[in-house]
Design a protein around this motif. Structure first.
Motif, PDB file in Angstrom:
ATOM      1  N   ILE B 495      35.129  -6.815 -37.998  1.00 61.54           N
ATOM      2  CA  ILE B 495      34.763  -6.585 -39.392  1.00 61.54           C
ATOM      3  C   ILE B 495      36.040  -6.783 -40.202  1.00 61.54           C
ATOM      4  O   ILE B 495      36.964  -5.970 -40.145  1.00 61.54           O
ATOM      5  N   ILE B 496      36.101  -7.893 -40.912  1.00 62.13           N
ATOM      6  CA  ILE B 496      37.342  -8.281 -41.576  1.00 62.13           C
ATOM      7  C   ILE B 496      37.136  -8.204 -43.087  1.00 62.13           C
ATOM      8  O   ILE B 496      36.149  -8.730 -43.602  1.00 62.13           O
ATOM      9  N   ASP B 497      38.036  -7.545 -43.782  1.00 65.83           N
ATOM     10  CA  ASP B 497      37.966  -7.604 -45.245  1.00 65.83           C
ATOM     11  C   ASP B 497      39.302  -8.091 -45.785  1.00 65.83           C
ATOM     12  O   ASP B 497      40.323  -8.032 -45.108  1.00 65.83           O
ATOM     13  N   ASP B 498      39.262  -8.620 -46.985  1.00 64.31           N
ATOM     14  CA  ASP B 498      40.505  -9.108 -47.579  1.00 64.31           C
ATOM     15  C   ASP B 498      40.957  -8.167 -48.693  1.00 64.31           C
ATOM     16  O   ASP B 498      41.435  -8.589 -49.738  1.00 64.31           O
ATOM     17  N   GLY B 499      40.780  -6.892 -48.432  1.00 64.35           N
ATOM     18  CA  GLY B 499      41.093  -5.893 -49.459  1.00 64.35           C
ATOM     19  C   GLY B 499      42.549  -5.454 -49.452  1.00 64.35           C
ATOM     20  O   GLY B 499      43.433  -6.204 -49.060  1.00 64.35           O
ATOM     21  N   ARG B 500      42.760  -4.202 -49.786  1.00 61.51           N
ATOM     22  CA  ARG B 500      44.129  -3.735 -49.997  1.00 61.51           C
ATOM     23  C   ARG B 500      44.841  -3.351 -48.701  1.00 61.51           C
ATOM     24  O   ARG B 500      46.038  -3.139 -48.694  1.00 61.51           O
ATOM     25  N   GLY B 501      44.095  -3.271 -47.641  1.00 56.40           N
ATOM     26  CA  GLY B 501      44.731  -2.879 -46.376  1.00 56.40           C
ATOM     27  C   GLY B 501      44.893  -1.378 -46.313  1.00 56.40           C
ATOM     28  O   GLY B 501      44.710  -0.681 -47.309  1.00 56.40           O
ATOM     29  N   LEU B 502      45.229  -0.882 -45.142  1.00 54.46           N
ATOM     30  CA  LEU B 502      45.405   0.560 -44.997  1.00 54.46           C
ATOM     31  C   LEU B 502      46.733   0.974 -45.615  1.00 54.46           C
ATOM     32  O   LEU B 502      47.732   0.284 -45.480  1.00 54.46           O
ATOM     33  N   ASN B 503      46.710   2.099 -46.274  1.00 54.99           N
ATOM     34  CA  ASN B 503      47.910   2.621 -46.906  1.00 54.99           C
ATOM     35  C   ASN B 503      48.620   3.553 -45.926  1.00 54.99           C
ATOM     36  O   ASN B 503      48.284   4.720 -45.793  1.00 54.99           O
ATOM     37  N   THR B 504      49.635   2.996 -45.231  1.00 51.82           N
ATOM     38  CA  THR B 504      50.265   3.769 -44.158  1.00 51.82           C
ATOM     39  C   THR B 504      50.928   5.038 -44.684  1.00 51.82           C
ATOM     40  O   THR B 504      50.873   6.075 -44.039  1.00 51.82           O
ATOM     41  N   GLU B 505      51.511   4.952 -45.883  1.00 50.52           N
ATOM     42  CA  GLU B 505      52.165   6.121 -46.459  1.00 50.52           C
ATOM     43  C   GLU B 505      51.178   7.276 -46.621  1.00 50.52           C
ATOM     44  O   GLU B 505      51.430   8.411 -46.240  1.00 50.52           O
ATOM     45  N   VAL B 567      37.527   0.627 -30.150  1.00 48.20           N
ATOM     46  CA  VAL B 567      37.644   0.117 -31.511  1.00 48.20           C
ATOM     47  C   VAL B 567      39.109   0.202 -31.922  1.00 48.20           C
ATOM     48  O   VAL B 567      39.803   1.158 -31.603  1.00 48.20           O
ATOM     49  N   GLU B 568      39.566  -0.864 -32.585  1.00 49.97           N
ATOM     50  CA  GLU B 568      40.957  -0.917 -33.011  1.00 49.97           C
ATOM     51  C   GLU B 568      41.014  -1.390 -34.448  1.00 49.97           C
ATOM     52  O   GLU B 568      40.092  -2.040 -34.930  1.00 49.97           O
ATOM     53  N   VAL B 569      42.115  -1.091 -35.088  1.00 45.87           N
ATOM     54  CA  VAL B 569      42.276  -1.589 -36.447  1.00 45.87           C
ATOM     55  C   VAL B 569      43.644  -2.263 -36.569  1.00 45.87           C
ATOM     56  O   VAL B 569      44.631  -1.815 -36.008  1.00 45.87           O
ATOM     57  N   VAL B 570      43.641  -3.390 -37.256  1.00 44.42           N
ATOM     58  CA  VAL B 570      44.884  -4.070 -37.588  1.00 44.42           C
ATOM     59  C   VAL B 570      44.849  -4.259 -39.096  1.00 44.42           C
ATOM     60  O   VAL B 570      43.832  -4.645 -39.649  1.00 44.42           O
ATOM     61  N   SER B 571      45.942  -3.937 -39.746  1.00 46.23           N
ATOM     62  CA  SER B 571      45.895  -3.987 -41.199  1.00 46.23           C
ATOM     63  C   SER B 571      47.223  -4.487 -41.764  1.00 46.23           C
ATOM     64  O   SER B 571      48.288  -4.200 -41.215  1.00 46.23           O
ATOM     65  N   GLU B 572      47.110  -5.220 -42.836  1.00 53.70           N
ATOM     66  CA  GLU B 572      48.314  -5.683 -43.502  1.00 53.70           C
ATOM     67  C   GLU B 572      48.162  -5.342 -44.983  1.00 53.70           C
ATOM     68  O   GLU B 572      47.141  -5.658 -45.575  1.00 53.70           O
ATOM     69  N   PRO B 573      49.162  -4.705 -45.569  1.00 49.40           N
ATOM     70  CA  PRO B 573      49.022  -4.308 -46.974  1.00 49.40           C
ATOM     71  C   PRO B 573      48.685  -5.513 -47.855  1.00 49.40           C
ATOM     72  O   PRO B 573      49.281  -6.578 -47.710  1.00 49.40           O
ATOM     73  N   ASN B 574      47.734  -5.320 -48.713  1.00 52.29           N
ATOM     74  CA  ASN B 574      47.298  -6.327 -49.690  1.00 52.29           C
ATOM     75  C   ASN B 574      46.662  -7.573 -49.090  1.00 52.29           C
ATOM     76  O   ASN B 574      46.223  -8.452 -49.816  1.00 52.29           O
ATOM     77  N   LYS B 575      46.619  -7.660 -47.784  1.00 47.64           N
ATOM     78  CA  LYS B 575      45.938  -8.810 -47.177  1.00 47.64           C
ATOM     79  C   LYS B 575      44.588  -8.408 -46.611  1.00 47.64           C
ATOM     80  O   LYS B 575      43.700  -9.234 -46.447  1.00 47.64           O
ATOM     81  N   GLY B 576      44.454  -7.148 -46.256  1.00 45.52           N
ATOM     82  CA  GLY B 576      43.174  -6.690 -45.728  1.00 45.52           C
ATOM     83  C   GLY B 576      43.279  -6.069 -44.359  1.00 45.52           C
ATOM     84  O   GLY B 576      44.368  -5.945 -43.804  1.00 45.52           O
ATOM     85  N   SER B 577      42.144  -5.618 -43.846  1.00 44.90           N
ATOM     86  CA  SER B 577      42.117  -4.953 -42.545  1.00 44.90           C
ATOM     87  C   SER B 577      41.092  -5.633 -41.651  1.00 44.90           C
ATOM     88  O   SER B 577      40.120  -6.207 -42.122  1.00 44.90           O
ATOM     89  N   THR B 578      41.339  -5.526 -40.369  1.00 41.74           N
ATOM     90  CA  THR B 578      40.379  -6.032 -39.397  1.00 41.74           C
ATOM     91  C   THR B 578      40.068  -4.931 -38.406  1.00 41.74           C
ATOM     92  O   THR B 578      40.967  -4.400 -37.758  1.00 41.74           O
ATOM     93  N   PHE B 579      38.805  -4.571 -38.323  1.00 41.44           N
ATOM     94  CA  PHE B 579      38.365  -3.623 -37.311  1.00 41.44           C
ATOM     95  C   PHE B 579      37.775  -4.426 -36.169  1.00 41.44           C
ATOM     96  O   PHE B 579      36.932  -5.290 -36.400  1.00 41.44           O
ATOM     97  N   THR B 580      38.231  -4.156 -34.970  1.00 40.00           N
ATOM     98  CA  THR B 580      37.735  -4.903 -33.823  1.00 40.00           C
ATOM     99  C   THR B 580      37.023  -3.960 -32.866  1.00 40.00           C
ATOM    100  O   THR B 580      37.617  -3.011 -32.361  1.00 40.00           O
ATOM    101  N   ILE B 581      35.752  -4.225 -32.657  1.00 42.33           N
ATOM    102  CA  ILE B 581      34.975  -3.429 -31.704  1.00 42.33           C
ATOM    103  C   ILE B 581      34.831  -4.260 -30.439  1.00 42.33           C
ATOM    104  O   ILE B 581      34.468  -5.426 -30.506  1.00 42.33           O
TER     105      ILE B 581
END
Lengths: 159, 742
Positions: B495-505, B567-581
């Motif tokens: 499940i890939i979105d091109d949103g803001r990505g996860l906010n690690t802070e 399930v895993e998540v990979v995220s890049e700020p401002n590029k989006g997140s990818t959830f992998t099941i």
């Protein structure tokens, strides 16, 4: 066996409830279970034990792809233990437990005979002795000069 | 002769659900103004077969309701009406409503639901609108005209009732029985509309010698006194139209002063009105067309008159409504036990069984020989190899039967995304990839909910609002991609979105706040991202009804773990997140590691194994309470002695040099002390509970190549056992003490 007797009885009175029982031996006593619940009879085989199970649950066996638990009736009935030998058999039975059909095995010393038994003539077990074991008994009946203990399998195998 | 139709209900309901799905996905393809007639036709066909089926089985509420949808579609199809956005909305709502109605049939309590009535009134309002504004059009299409007209008649019947006398000539063609039609049923249907007399024409019957038993030689002349109009009568013959000569003649017509609640139609008419009076406001609001009011007012009035006179009927209808709202609250989960399999799959199975039989015959022949020489032995070996090959193929093919393309799950998401994006006022493009990827039906049923959750999450938290996107220099519409593909024996769903990505802070500070980590913890971004799967974690600033009720990703993760997946998540700020099941293709097969504890062989699911190692005593610390921990890089891993938990005293009890299988369950790492590591292989999972009962620490059983049974270790249950045995033992450097994991 009692074939002649049973047919003549059937002819005379349709109300007589004749049920076939398979009997087996344990500690020189003869026990009977309804033959319709018996699926098959197998020789003793090694089985996979189940961790932390009660002592009378000997383990599970593979019955053509179905995993079937096996109960040692001697231990279940608090009888003296007995080493398994070539006569030791596992009777595979089908019972209704909690409204679900379960297939289970029971270990007995040896299979004995098949009788036609009039259920009405069975006497209740006397109200003494090991109360737990008594619960498993459906009734006592005489066949010839022998006494057979009829078992209520569902109670026996409610584990 | 009567057939018990109820045996076909299941099929009808299955097919109707499928039809509704088609309608839904096609509706979402529709864009107002630009009408593709093929799409409309598809929707129309689906609606029509639902109507036909429900009519046949006597589910009149559904039949009547689909009829109005069909009428509207027909008008759009014929180009008499422009498709408006509110039409699509209304039809989507009616699909939901039909689903509920079908479900209530499944639960054996068919009711005319309040919702259906409300929606029907809205449809009628739309249809009405057209008819009054543009009368010339009505004659073009019979079907279009009937519904509103008959309605009008019904509502006017407070004063005048029209009785029609029809003479119907019905001459079916000789093959009518072969098409599955039975004239008797038609007559029974007609009899419901009024008084019926039927006369058979027996002239066509041939000599007995020439008579073919399953041909129809009869014709009928039917006289019917009814309050229904010609169209309704005609519809009774709908199924035999093509196989018979049908002539319907209106012989006479009478107008009567009516006595209330005496006629069937009257009750029909009054059924509409409680819902109308109660929901007339919602008509205006929901249909959102200003034109509703003036034209539909007269009908409203007349119906209110009606309600004044037919109070008894109304009173009768009330409880039904109440019941239907009750059951709407709790739509029981549909549990479909049937499965549709493509004929190609069945054909290949049949071929395979054929081959198997041939192989068996061949082996049989070889086995009958008394003497086996070398040549025969070779043939025997070849036969056995062939048998092995056949069996494997057969197994694979049988597994394939349960496999369905993931589009069954994906297909519900366009609607979900549409609804949520409207609610959130975000523009979203949903892209579906790999819809043909197949997976087991049981896995499919269970993966749907976690996916819904993840998608909601991506829409709500992942994608920015339109102004934010524009400010970040992104396209106005956010993109969500659902991708499925096979990898090894697994299915991967992304499940890939091109949103803001996860906010690690933000996640970090939240985790500190919740006590999941301490200020001093040094974590990589990836490790921080994984924190969102911890229980009780939600970073949404506001709790919305779309996501973020505090039950979130941990539940998703738990559900997926329960399916032996990850399930895993990979995220890049401002590029989006990818959830992998990542899921196993089927629940029936498990990749496992055989281990030996004493004389007993157990299986540990491979997916939960992190690593296996030999214990180095210098890294083992005893923390009291009989608990030993092993320092493994940055983690302290509690050592669970399997022989103790499973009570196998004969097993190796020493820690020194012992084998430790490090497994992970519910984010908890533990080490299982075993005697020996054996092979890794695939196992067919068998139920232990089926004939026995649930056993602590064991999730199931399997049968090894030797034919003996081996038990599969349930990691989370083993952790629980260990936790229970050491109740009150806390103080480990864990995210969460063991006892709490219970």
């Amino acid at each position: 066996m009692n074939e002649v007797l049973s047919t003549s009885q059937l002819g005379n009175d349709d109300n007589v409830d004749l049920v076939q029982y398979l009997t087996f031996m344990m500690d020189d006593e003869e026990y009977g279970i309804e033959i319709l619940s018996v699926q098959e009879i197998r020789g003793w085989e090694s089985m996979t034990s189940i961790p932390n199970s009660e002592e009378y649950v000997k383990g599970v066996i593979n019955l053509r792809g179905t995993v079937v638990p096996v109960v040692d009736l001697r231990i279940r009935f608090n009888l003296s233990k007995f080493d398994y030998n070539e006569l030791t058999v596992i009777i595979i039975v089908k019972v209704m437990i909690d409204k679900k059909t379960k297939i289970m095995g029971i270990v007995v010393d040896a299979v004995s005979d098949v009788y036609n038994i009039e259920k009405q003539k069975a006497k209740k077990a006397p109200d003494i002795g090991d109360s737990e074991t008594k619960n498993y008994i459906e009734g006592l009946i005489n066949v010839g000069d022998k006494m057979v203990v009829l078992l209520d399998l569902e109670k026996v195998l409610l584990i | 002769m009567s057939i018990d139709l109820s045996q076909f209900y299941e099929v009808f309901i299955d097919e109707s659900f499928e039809g509704l799905e088609t309608m839904e996905s096609e509706l979402l393809n529709l864009s107002p103004g630009d009408v593709d007639s093929e799409i409309i036709n598809n929707i129309f066909r689906a609606a029509h077969s639902i109507k036909g089926g429900s009519g046949t089985f006597g589910f009149n509420a559904i039949a009547n309701f689909t009829h109005v949808i069909e009428t509207l579609l027909d008008e759009i199809r014929n180009g008499e009406r422009e498709l408006a956005a509110n039409h699509v909305d209304l039809m989507l709502k009616s699909i939901d409503c039909l689903r509920n109605m079908l479900r209530s049939i499944q639960n054996n309590d068919e009711q005319e639901s309040q919702e259906a009535n409300t929606l029907r009134v809205q449809f009628e309002a739309i249809l009405e609108q057209k008819n009054t504004t543009d009368d010339s059009n009505t004659s073009n299409s019979d079907a279009v005209a009937t519904q509103p007209e008959s309605n009008g008649v019904a509502s006017k019947q407070t004063k005048i009732q029209i009785t029609n006398f029809f003479e119907i000539k019905f001459n079916p063609e000789s093959h009518v029985f072969k098409t599955g039609n039975e004239p008797l049923f038609i007559f029974e249907d007609l009899a419901e509309h009024g008084e019926l007399s039927v006369e058979a024409n027996i002239k066509g019957i041939p000599e007995l010698d020439n008579l073919v038993a399953d041909d129809c030689y009869l014709g009928w002349t039917i006289n019917l006194d009814t309050t229904s109009d010609e169209e309704t009568v005609k519809s009774v013959f709908e199924w035999v139209e093509d196989d018979a000569e049908i002539e319907i003649k209106l012989v006479a017509q009478f107008e009567d002063e009516i006595e209330v609640e005496s006629e069937l139609d009257e009750i029909e008419a009054s059924k509409h009105e409680p819902s109308l009076t109660e929901s007339s406001t919602s008509v205006d609001l929901a249909s959102a067309t200003p034109a509703t009011t003036p034209e539909s007012l007269p009908t409203d009035n007349s119906k209110q008159n009606d309600s004044a006179t037919s109070d008894p009927v109304k009173a009768e209808f009330r409880p039904v409504q109440k019941a239907s709202t009750d059951n709407k609250k709790e739509p029981t989960k549909q549990e479909s036990s049937s499965i549709r399999v493509g004929t190609d799959k069945v054909d290949s199975l049949i071929n395979m069984v054929g081959e198997l039989v041939i192989t068996q015959a061949m082996l049989n022949e070889l086995g009958e020989d008394e003497q086996i020489d070398h040549a025969k032995l070779l043939a025997l070996r070849e036969g056995l190899a062939q048998l092995a090959h056949n069996t494997r193929d057969l197994q694979e093919n049988v597994m394939r039967i349960r496999m369905l393309p993931i589009s069954f799950v994906f297909s519900r998401f366009p609607r979900l995304v549409r609804d949520i994006s409207q609610k959130l006022d975000k523009k979203v493009d949903l892209v579906l990839k790999g819809e043909g990827t197949e997976l087991d039906k049981t896995v499919m049923e269970k993966i749907s909910d976690p996916m819904v959750h993840l998608i909601r999450n991506s829409l709500d938290h992942g994608l920015e609002t339109t102004p934010e996107r524009l400010a970040a220099g992104k396209s106005e519409a956010g993109k969500v991609i659902l991708n499925a593909y096979h990898q090894g024996g697994n299915i991967i769903i992304e499940i890939i979105d091109d949103g803001r990505g996860l906010n690690t802070e933000k996640i970090r500070s939240k985790a500190i706040e919740n006590g999941l980590i301490t200020e001093e913890s040094v974590l990589s971004n990836q490790e921080i991202n994984e924190l969102i799967f911890k229980p009780g974690f939600s970073t949404a600033d506001e709790v919305s009804d779309i996501s973020g009720r505090g039950v979130g990703m941990d539940v998703v993760k738990r559900n997926i773990n329960a399916l032996n997946g990850t399930v895993e998540v990979v995220s890049e700020p401002n590029k989006g997140s990818t959830f992998t099941i990542r899921l196993p293709l089927t629940l029936a097969i498990l990749d496992g590691q055989l281990v030996k504890v004493g004389n007993h062989i157990y299986i540990i699911p491979l997916v939960s194994i992190v690593e296996s190692l030999q214990i180095d005593m210098s890294k083992v610390n005893s923390v009291g309470g009989g608990m030993d921990v092993l320092r493994l890089r940055d983690d302290y891993i509690p050592i669970l002695r399997m022989h103790q938990l499973f009570n196998h005293p004969e097993a190796c009890q020493k820690l020194q040099g012992g084998l430790l299988v490090v497994v992970e369950s519910d984010n908890e790492k533990v080490g299982l002390l075993v005697d020996e590591l054996l092979a890794q292989q695939q196992f067919v999972i068998k139920s232990l509970e089926e004939n026995y009962k649930k056993v602590d620490g064991i999730s199931g059983a399997t049968i090894l190549g030797s034919g003996s049974v081996s038990l599969i270790i349930d990691i989370s249950s083993v952790v629980k056992m260990a936790g229970l045995k050491r109740a009150g033992h806390v103080g480990l450097d864990f995210d969460k003490p063991l006892s709490e994991a219970v």
